[in-house]
Motif scaffolding. Structure first.
Motif, mmCIF file in Angstrom:
data_model
loop_
_atom_site.group_PDB
_atom_site.id
_atom_site.type_symbol
_atom_site.label_atom_id
_atom_site.label_comp_id
_atom_site.label_asym_id
_atom_site.label_seq_id
_atom_site.Cartn_x
_atom_site.Cartn_y
_atom_site.Cartn_z
ATOM 1 N N ARG A 72 0.833 -1.193 0.000
ATOM 2 C CA ARG A 72 0.000 0.000 0.000
ATOM 3 C C ARG A 72 0.869 1.245 0.000
ATOM 4 N NH1 ARG A 72 -2.359 -3.981 2.928
ATOM 5 N NH2 ARG A 72 -4.594 -4.296 2.655
ATOM 6 N N THR A 73 0.258 2.372 -0.302
ATOM 7 C CA THR A 73 0.963 3.650 -0.209
ATOM 8 C C THR A 73 1.252 3.944 1.264
ATOM 9 O OG1 THR A 73 -0.190 4.487 -2.152
ATOM 10 C CG2 THR A 73 0.844 6.113 -0.701
ATOM 11 N N PRO A 74 2.517 4.154 1.641
ATOM 12 C CA PRO A 74 2.862 4.379 3.051
ATOM 13 C C PRO A 74 2.544 5.804 3.493
ATOM 14 C CG PRO A 74 4.841 4.437 1.710
ATOM 15 C CD PRO A 74 3.699 4.107 0.772
ATOM 16 N N ASP A 75 1.257 6.090 3.701
ATOM 17 C CA ASP A 75 0.802 7.449 3.982
ATOM 18 C C ASP A 75 0.513 7.697 5.464
ATOM 19 O OD1 ASP A 75 -1.345 5.747 4.052
ATOM 20 O OD2 ASP A 75 -2.654 6.991 2.819
ATOM 21 N N THR A 76 0.951 6.778 6.326
ATOM 22 C CA THR A 76 0.761 6.961 7.761
ATOM 23 C C THR A 76 1.741 6.089 8.524
ATOM 24 O OG1 THR A 76 -0.916 7.125 9.495
ATOM 25 C CG2 THR A 76 -0.946 5.137 8.148
ATOM 26 N N ASP A 77 1.775 6.306 9.837
ATOM 27 C CA ASP A 77 2.637 5.531 10.720
ATOM 28 C C ASP A 77 1.827 4.401 11.342
ATOM 29 O OD1 ASP A 77 4.542 7.675 10.355
ATOM 30 O OD2 ASP A 77 3.362 8.806 11.823
ATOM 31 N N VAL A 78 2.468 3.274 11.603
ATOM 32 C CA VAL A 78 1.787 2.172 12.281
ATOM 33 C C VAL A 78 2.187 2.251 13.754
ATOM 34 C CG1 VAL A 78 1.318 -0.295 12.317
ATOM 35 C CG2 VAL A 78 1.889 0.832 10.152
ATOM 36 N N TYR A 79 1.527 3.162 14.443
ATOM 37 C CA TYR A 79 1.798 3.425 15.852
ATOM 38 C C TYR A 79 0.469 3.395 16.602
ATOM 39 C CZ TYR A 79 6.142 4.759 18.162
ATOM 40 O OH TYR A 79 7.327 4.734 18.842
ATOM 41 N N TYR A 80 0.430 2.627 17.685
ATOM 42 C CA TYR A 80 -0.797 2.498 18.468
ATOM 43 C C TYR A 80 -0.518 2.785 19.938
ATOM 44 C CZ TYR A 80 -3.566 0.344 14.712
ATOM 45 O OH TYR A 80 -4.273 0.116 13.557
ATOM 46 N N LEU A 81 -1.382 3.593 20.554
ATOM 47 C CA LEU A 81 -1.328 3.857 21.982
ATOM 48 C C LEU A 81 -2.037 2.737 22.736
ATOM 49 C CD1 LEU A 81 -0.143 6.491 23.380
ATOM 50 C CD2 LEU A 81 -0.468 6.613 20.910
ATOM 51 N N ILE A 82 -1.530 2.398 23.892
ATOM 52 C CA ILE A 82 -2.113 1.337 24.712
ATOM 53 C C ILE A 82 -2.925 1.972 25.835
ATOM 54 C CG2 ILE A 82 -1.627 -0.670 26.164
ATOM 55 C CD1 ILE A 82 1.144 -0.801 24.759
ATOM 56 N N ARG A 83 -4.198 1.576 25.931
ATOM 57 C CA ARG A 83 -5.058 2.013 27.037
ATOM 58 C C ARG A 83 -5.514 0.786 27.828
ATOM 59 N NH1 ARG A 83 -7.271 7.190 27.227
ATOM 60 N NH2 ARG A 83 -7.024 8.497 25.373
ATOM 61 N N ILE A 84 -5.552 0.928 29.122
ATOM 62 C CA ILE A 84 -6.044 -0.155 29.971
ATOM 63 C C ILE A 84 -7.559 -0.084 30.043
ATOM 64 C CG2 ILE A 84 -6.076 -1.115 32.312
ATOM 65 C CD1 ILE A 84 -3.256 -0.100 32.692
ATOM 66 N N GLY A 85 -8.200 -1.218 29.857
ATOM 67 C CA GLY A 85 -9.650 -1.327 30.064
ATOM 68 C C GLY A 85 -10.478 -1.009 28.847
ATOM 69 N N ASP A 86 -10.629 0.280 28.556
ATOM 70 C CA ASP A 86 -11.475 0.665 27.437
ATOM 71 C C ASP A 86 -10.889 1.899 26.752
ATOM 72 O OD1 ASP A 86 -12.186 2.915 28.981
ATOM 73 O OD2 ASP A 86 -13.998 1.940 29.740
ATOM 74 N N GLN A 87 -11.664 2.493 25.852
ATOM 75 C CA GLN A 87 -11.152 3.597 25.034
ATOM 76 C C GLN A 87 -10.911 4.877 25.828
ATOM 77 O OE1 GLN A 87 -13.866 3.934 21.699
ATOM 78 N NE2 GLN A 87 -13.832 1.733 21.377
ATOM 79 N N THR A 88 -11.366 4.921 27.071
ATOM 80 C CA THR A 88 -11.113 6.083 27.921
ATOM 81 C C THR A 88 -10.152 5.768 29.063
ATOM 82 O OG1 THR A 88 -13.020 5.608 29.347
ATOM 83 C CG2 THR A 88 -13.400 6.999 27.407
ATOM 84 N N GLY A 89 -9.641 4.544 29.101
ATOM 85 C CA GLY A 89 -8.735 4.136 30.169
ATOM 86 C C GLY A 89 -7.399 4.850 30.082
ATOM 87 N N PRO A 90 -6.581 4.722 31.120
ATOM 88 C CA PRO A 90 -5.288 5.420 31.125
ATOM 89 C C PRO A 90 -4.377 4.952 29.993
ATOM 90 C CG PRO A 90 -5.427 3.834 32.918
ATOM 91 C CD PRO A 90 -6.794 3.928 32.326
ATOM 92 N N MET A 91 -3.695 5.902 29.373
ATOM 93 C CA MET A 91 -2.704 5.571 28.352
ATOM 94 C C MET A 91 -1.403 5.189 29.053
ATOM 95 S SD MET A 91 -3.284 8.330 25.274
ATOM 96 C CE MET A 91 -3.341 9.775 26.327
ATOM 97 N N ILE A 92 -0.842 4.038 28.684
ATOM 98 C CA ILE A 92 0.319 3.527 29.414
ATOM 99 C C ILE A 92 1.543 3.318 28.534
ATOM 100 C CG2 ILE A 92 -1.184 2.430 31.110
ATOM 101 C CD1 ILE A 92 -0.421 -0.272 29.708
ATOM 102 N N GLY A 93 1.452 3.598 27.253
ATOM 103 C CA GLY A 93 2.593 3.392 26.356
ATOM 104 C C GLY A 93 2.122 3.148 24.937
ATOM 105 N N ALA A 94 2.950 2.480 24.150
ATOM 106 C CA ALA A 94 2.622 2.300 22.739
ATOM 107 C C ALA A 94 3.320 1.077 22.166
ATOM 108 C CB ALA A 94 3.033 3.532 21.945
ATOM 109 N N VAL A 95 2.790 0.615 21.046
ATOM 110 C CA VAL A 95 3.440 -0.405 20.226
ATOM 111 C C VAL A 95 3.499 0.124 18.796
ATOM 112 C CG1 VAL A 95 2.907 -2.454 21.594
ATOM 113 C CG2 VAL A 95 1.209 -1.593 19.979
#
Length: 200
Positions: A72-95
């Protein structure tokens, strides 16, 4: 050619986590920069001098997946934030999934805020990102480069499913051990210069 950005899911889900596609907001940058620049991160993976959103964006721009890898066209980064529990949970890092050089397989990386280290979150999120990359994007070969002395990250790589492939000599970090997926052929001549910056 299709867009990589359009192919990436906004959320990935595991038993304990919601893994959220990086959205370039201040909160996401703050979490990532704090995780990359903690004393533990500097001691185990080194200090790459990434302190600002602009420096972080430059790193990512130099390390995007190539069309040969993702189809595919590389038009973005493959970076994801990690949240505990649900979409509003604390952000604890990334992969992340980044490609250090055009002739090198992309590598899976992770960084976790210090209070949340040692609880299996990096392996849990990394395993799900690897699954998505292989099943939904079609990335075939992935490596991990935790650093020969970084015992915590080596354990994370093993929990995700990587195995020791062999040693190579890198331009910026000396002798280093590369972890590969089962069935991959190890290439001792692969170029693992720092995060693709030699191609910038």
């Amino acid at each position: 050619m299709a867009s990589l950005k359009a192919a990436l899911p906004l959320f990935l889900f595991t038993e304990r986590l919601v893994v959220v596609l990086f959205d370039y907001t201040e909160a996401h940058y703050d979490c990532l920069l704090a995780a990359m620049n903690s004393p533990t991160a500097h001691a185990n993976m080194g200090d790459y001098g990434i302190r600002t959103p602009a420096q972080f964006d430059a790193l990512n721009a130099a390390s995007r997946l190539s069309p040969a890898v993702c189809g595919r066209t590389p038009d973005t980064d493959v970076y994801y934030l990690i949240r505990i529990g649900d979409q509003t949970g604390p952000m604890i890092g990334a992969v992340s999934l980044m490609q250090r050089a055009s002739g090198t397989p992309p590598d899976l990386g992770w960084c976790i805020l210090e209070p949340f280290m040692g609880q299996g979150y990096a392996a849990e999120a990394g395993k799900e990102l690897l699954r998505m990359a292989r099943e939904e994007i079609g990335v075939r070969e992935v490596i991990s480069w935790p650093g020969a002395a970084n015992s915590r990250s080596i354990r994370v790589a093993q929990k995700i499913g990587f195995e020791e492939g062999g040693s190579i000599q890198t331009k910026d970090a000396g002798q280093s051990v590369v972890y590969i997926l089962p069935g991959m052929k190890f290439d001792p001549d692969m170029d693992l210069s720092l995060w693709g910056l030699q191609d910038a």
